[in-house]
Design a protein around this motif. Structure first.
Motif, PDB file in Angstrom:
ATOM      1  N   THR A  27     -24.765 -22.315  -3.836  1.00 25.03           N
ATOM      2  CA  THR A  27     -24.679 -21.440  -2.340  1.00 25.03           C
ATOM      3  C   THR A  27     -23.115 -20.653  -1.879  1.00 25.03           C
ATOM      4  N   TRP A  28     -22.525 -21.206  -3.099  1.00 26.81           N
ATOM      5  CA  TRP A  28     -21.112 -20.949  -3.093  1.00 26.81           C
ATOM      6  C   TRP A  28     -21.103 -19.336  -4.962  1.00 26.81           C
ATOM      7  N   MET A  29     -21.700 -20.024  -5.262  1.00 21.50           N
ATOM      8  CA  MET A  29     -22.151 -18.683  -6.184  1.00 21.50           C
ATOM      9  C   MET A  29     -22.800 -17.560  -5.774  1.00 21.50           C
ATOM     10  N   TYR A  30     -23.777 -17.733  -4.391  1.00 22.35           N
ATOM     11  CA  TYR A  30     -24.632 -16.629  -3.819  1.00 22.35           C
ATOM     12  C   TYR A  30     -23.625 -15.807  -2.731  1.00 22.35           C
ATOM     13  N   ILE A  31     -22.452 -16.934  -1.713  1.00 28.04           N
ATOM     14  CA  ILE A  31     -21.576 -16.303  -0.992  1.00 28.04           C
ATOM     15  C   ILE A  31     -20.810 -15.444  -1.970  1.00 28.04           C
ATOM     16  N   ALA A  32     -19.926 -15.641  -3.029  1.00 28.18           N
ATOM     17  CA  ALA A  32     -19.679 -14.696  -3.488  1.00 28.18           C
ATOM     18  C   ALA A  32     -19.802 -13.964  -3.731  1.00 28.18           C
TER      19      ALA A  32
END
Length: 445
Positions: A376-381
């Motif tokens: 999720t964080w890799m996608y948001i970033a």
């Protein structure tokens, strides 16, 4: 009905539990006196062990603790947390002052956020964030301990089932993202009070829980269905009255502090699909639904959950237990909602303990949660560095796997709960009539 050995001594019958006990001497011995120290010993031990997992969570967020929670670094290191965000702005005021949590969070969570802010001394931006995060971590540890004790008190004959709260791997990644555990603790205490036949106090706690997180309304609905089935209308009315009084008191407190406690709910009605929700798959595919449609789907999810609960509690001769019923209804509400944050996994932990979920299923679900957390964080970033970002198609794949994992634990809860000697949250059930004595025939005499 004798209690299953899997429940009283999980290390004897469940391979994951047996392997985990290797660092403390191995599984429970054949001639061990199980349960001699009582459920309070198990609750205290598990509460202490939960603090170790939270400490590992602090270690997992070490980059942000050291350098701050600025974006995109906090996203790429998967150490983002809502807690330090609450430290911004001037002290004093109310939760509804400029930048306060009252504009986006339910009233009790907003007040908790504001109280922690008042305890945080002024200083540089980084120092303020670090101290706020430290105080918030202590609060979360205490709330997890309260949730663990409340869970263990409902399964006194098998108190180690509370390990599903205290020793879940998701505590490492998700417990420190926000104050979601506040609502979880209040809801679990409410269930424990209901199990101990204190309906008014139970209602007050469950009503307060809905003012910290909305999902406890599902638990209150499940209690209502079970109580109606067991013809426990008087305790149910007292419970619902206590819940209504708590909700009115919390809303009144918000208005008395000069805020608008209904603002987050109005904002929710107008929001687009959020991360984690199945509806967000359309957003990834650049075909998002309008906010009104998402609201209708979410409301229909609640309707479907309660209709299914009504059907499950009315199936003769099956006697539906409250915990698997609440877990199934909650999963439906979560999957039809407009968002499903990474920290929403905290909501289901007490129910996992109450349904005696097998550790195999728990760890499979937790593994999916942790992988999804990172992705999720890799996608948001992604917008900050598209070269190493998580592609939308890959994120959609992990989101679907997570949906399957939640459906899986809801399905497994029904089989696991059959090992329980009784429903831990069903205090008003009529006792089973004794079996009739066999008639003696002349030949038998």
């Amino acid at each position: 009905m004798p209690t299953s050995t899997r429940l009283t001594a999980p290390s004897r019958r469940e391979e994951p539990a047996a392997l985990a006990t290797g660092i403390i001497g191995g599984p429970v011995g054949r001639f061990a006196a199980i349960g001699r120290r009582g459920w309070t010993y198990a609750a205290a031990t598990l509460s202490a062990l939960a603090s170790v997992l939270v400490a590992l969570g602090v270690l997992q967020k070490n980059h942000c603790v050291r350098d701050g929670w600025g974006s995109p670094g906090a996203l790429w290191r998967a150490c983002y947390s809502d807690l330090p965000v609450g430290s911004g702005g001037p002290k004093g005021g109310t939760p509804w002052s400029a930048g306060g949590a009252g504009h986006t969070q339910p009233v009790l969570t907003a007040i908790l956020d504001w109280l922690v802010k008042q305890l945080t001394p002024s200083g540089s931006a980084l120092a303020t964030q670090q101290i706020y995060f430290a105080i918030g971590t202590v609060v979360i540890v205490l709330l997890i301990a309260l949730t663990t004790v409340a869970t263990a008190s409902m399964v006194r004959g098998t108190p180690w089932l509370a390990a599903h709260v205290a020793l879940s791997p998701v505590l490492i990644t998700s417990a420190l993202v926000s104050f979601d555990i506040f609502g979880v603790a209040l809801a679990t205490v409410g269930m424990a009070l209901w199990a101990r036949k204190h309906p008014v106090a139970a209602g007050i706690c469950l009503g307060a829980a809905t003012m910290a997180r909305t999902y406890p309304l599902v638990i209150l609905g499940a209690i209502t269905l079970i109580a109606l089935r067991d013809d426990a209308r008087r305790p149910l009315v007292r419970c619902l009255g206590g819940a209504a009084a708590a909700i009115v008191a919390c809303l009144g407190l918000g208005y008395a502090m000069g805020g608008d406690p209904l603002e987050p709910y109005r904002g929710w009605w107008e929001q687009d699909a959020g991360y984690g929700a199945p509806a967000y798959l359309l957003t990834v595919a650049h075909a998002s639904l309008p906010a009104a449609s998402l609201s209708i789907i979410a409301v229909l999810g609640w309707v479907v959950a309660f209709l299914l609960g009504l059907y499950l509690t009315g199936r003769p001769p099956v006697r539906t237990q409250l915990a698997p019923l609440a877990l199934t209804m909650l999963v439906i509400v979560m999957l039809t909602g407009r968002s499903m944050s990474v920290q929403s996994c905290m909501w289901v932990l007490p129910l996992m303990g109450l349904v005696a979920l097998r550790w195999r299923e728990h760890l499979m679900w937790a593994g999916v949660e942790i992988v999804y957390f990172v992705m999720t964080w890799m996608y948001i970033a992604g917008p900050s560095n598209e070269a190493k970002a998580m592609p939308g198609a890959a994120y959609s794949f992990f989101l679907l796997i997570r949906v399957i994992a939640y459906v899986g634990i809801a399905w497994a809860s029904w089989e696991s709960s059959e090992d329980l000697p009784r429903d831990p949250v069903e205090p008003y059930a009529a006792p089973k009539p004794p079996a009739p004595a066999p008639r003696l025939t002349p030949d038998a005499a």
